[in-house]
Design a protein around this motif. Structure first.
Motif, PDB file in Angstrom:
ATOM      1  N   ASN A  37       0.804  -1.232   0.000  1.00 30.36           N
ATOM      2  CA  ASN A  37       0.000   0.000   0.000  1.00 30.36           C
ATOM      3  C   ASN A  37       0.833   1.276   0.000  1.00 30.36           C
ATOM      4  O   ASN A  37       0.299   2.362   0.246  1.00 30.36           O
ATOM      5  CB  ASN A  37      -0.970   0.033   1.199  1.00 30.36           C
ATOM      6  N   HIS A  65      -6.068  -4.724  -6.789  1.00 33.35           N
ATOM      7  CA  HIS A  65      -5.477  -5.409  -5.638  1.00 33.35           C
ATOM      8  C   HIS A  65      -6.501  -5.652  -4.532  1.00 33.35           C
ATOM      9  O   HIS A  65      -6.633  -6.754  -3.994  1.00 33.35           O
ATOM     10  CB  HIS A  65      -4.314  -4.577  -5.076  1.00 33.35           C
ATOM     11  N   ALA A  66      -7.242  -4.587  -4.184  1.00 32.27           N
ATOM     12  CA  ALA A  66      -8.168  -4.684  -3.054  1.00 32.27           C
ATOM     13  C   ALA A  66      -9.287  -5.687  -3.330  1.00 32.27           C
ATOM     14  O   ALA A  66      -9.650  -6.500  -2.468  1.00 32.27           O
ATOM     15  CB  ALA A  66      -8.747  -3.300  -2.755  1.00 32.27           C
TER      16      ALA A  66
END
Length: 308
Positions: free
Chosen positions: A97, A189-190
Motif C-alpha cells: 500500500n 489489488h483490493a
C-alpha cells in the motif's frame, strides 16, 4: 533487395533478444503495478548461476554434458526462486500500500544488492557459455536473391525460444488458475484480496516467473556475448521496447522489440553514413521519446485514468 532483407532480418532477430528482457518488466508491472528496475540484475544473476554451476558439474565433477546442463538449469531456477522469495518477504511485504515511486526506488536498491551479491558468490569475470546452440552464420533464400541472405543461427534460435516462451506465458495467464489470479490482482489489488486471493503469494509467483524469463534471456544473451556484468545493462536497451509496446502488454513487448530492432538496424545502415554513424546507439531512445509524446501508454498498453 537482398541486402535490405538481410538488414531487416538481422534487426528483427536482434529485436527478439530485446523482447526477452522486456517481458520481465511487463510481467511484474502487469501483476503488481511495480516497475522492476532490477530485471537486468536478475538476468545477470540467472546467467551467472547457470554458467558457474555448469562449469563445476561438467568440469570438476565430470558429469555428462546433457545431465550437467539439466542440473545447471534446475540450480539456476532454484536461485531465481530464492531471489523471488527474498524480494517478496524482505522488501515488498513491508511496502504494501505504499506509493508507486517508493516501490520503484526499492527495486533500484534490490538491483544493486542482487548485482553485488551475485558477483561475490559466482565471480565477476567474463564466462563463455556454450549450451549446444549453433552460432555460425548461414545463408538462406539463395534461390530468391543473388548470394542469399546472411543470418546468425543463434539469433534464429533466440526467435524460436522467444516464440515458445510467449506461447507458454499466454497459456499460463489464460488457462491456469494461478494465471487468472495474477490477472485479477493486476486489475484491482483490493478486490482480489477481498475474494481471498493472497497478495503476498501472488507477488512471489510473479517474481519467480519473471526470474525464469530472466534465466532464458540470460542464457541467450550469455551465449551471444559471454556471461559478464554488461548483461545487467541489457535492461537499459529493453526500456524503449516496453515504452513502445506498452508496460501492460506481453504481445506489446514482442512487437515493440521487433520495431526497435528493425528500426535501429535500418537507420544505422541507410541513414547512418549521412550523419557520421552511431545512430544505432541512440535511435531506440529517440523513437521511444517520440511515442511518449503522442501515445504515453504505448502501442498496446492500457490507458490508466485516475479519478480525483
Amino acid at each position: 533487395m537482398g541486402f535490405f532483407i538481410e538488414v531487416l532480418t538481422g534487426g528483427l532477430l536482434a529485436g527478439v533478444l530485446y523482447s526477452l528482457v522486456a517481458l520481465g518488466f511487463v510481467l511484474i508491472f502487469k501483476a503488481s503495478g511495480v516497475f522492476n528496475f532490477a530485471q537486468g540484475a536478475m538476468v545477470l544473476t540467472a546467467a551467472l548461476a547457470l554458467v558457474r554451476s555448469l562449469e563445476v558439474m561438467q568440469g570438476k565433477w565430470g558429469w555428462p554434458f546433457g545431465v550437467a546442463l539439466v542440473a545447471a538449469f534446475a540450480f539456476a531456477g532454484a536461485v531465481m526462486a530464492v531471489v523471488a522469495w527474498g524480494v517478496e518477504r524482505l522488501v515488498l511485504r513491508k511496502l504494501v500500500n505504499q506509493e508507486g515511486i517508493i516501490l520503484f526506488m526499492a527495486t533500484i536498491g534490490v538491483t544493486f544488492f542482487i548485482e553485488g551479491l551475485a558477483q561475490t558468490v559466482f565471480g565477476s569475470d567474463v564466462y563463455p557459455l556454450h549450451i549446444g546452440l549453433p552460432k555460425e552464420p548461414m545463408f538462406i533464400l539463395e534461390a530468391v536473391f543473388d548470394g542469399g541472405v546472411l543470418v546468425n543461427q543463434l539469433d534464429v534460435w533466440a526467435g524460436v525460444i522467444a516464440g515458445l516462451l510467449v506461447a507458454a506465458l499466454a497459456v499460463f495467464f489464460q488457462r491456469t488458475r494461478v494465471g487468472r489470479a495474477l490477472r485479477a490482482v493486476a486489475d484491482d489489488h483490493a478486490a482480489a484480496q477481498s475474494v481471498g486471493i493472497p497478495l503476498n503469494q501472488i507477488w512471489f509467483i510473479v517474481w519467480l516467473v519473471a526470474g525464469l524469463v530472466a534465466l532464458v534471456a540470460g542464457v541467450v544473451w550469455g551465449s551471444k556475448l559471454g556471461v559478464q556484468f554488461s548483461l545487467s545493462l541489457v535492461a537499459l536497451k529493453a526500456l524503449p521496447v516496453v515504452i513502445l509496446g506498452g508496460l501492460t502488454s506481453v504481445p506489446g513487448a514482442i512487437i515493440g522489440g521487433l520495431i526497435i530492432g528493425a528500426g535501429e538496424k535500418l537507420a544505422e545502415v541507410y541513414v547512418g553514413p549521412s550523419m557520421g554513424g552511431g545512430i544505432e546507439i541512440w535511435f531506440a531512445y529517440v523513437l521511444a521519446l517520440a511515442f511518449l509524446l503522442v501515445r504515453p501508454q504505448g502501442l498496446f498498453g492500457e490507458k490508466i485514468i485516475e479519478r480525483v
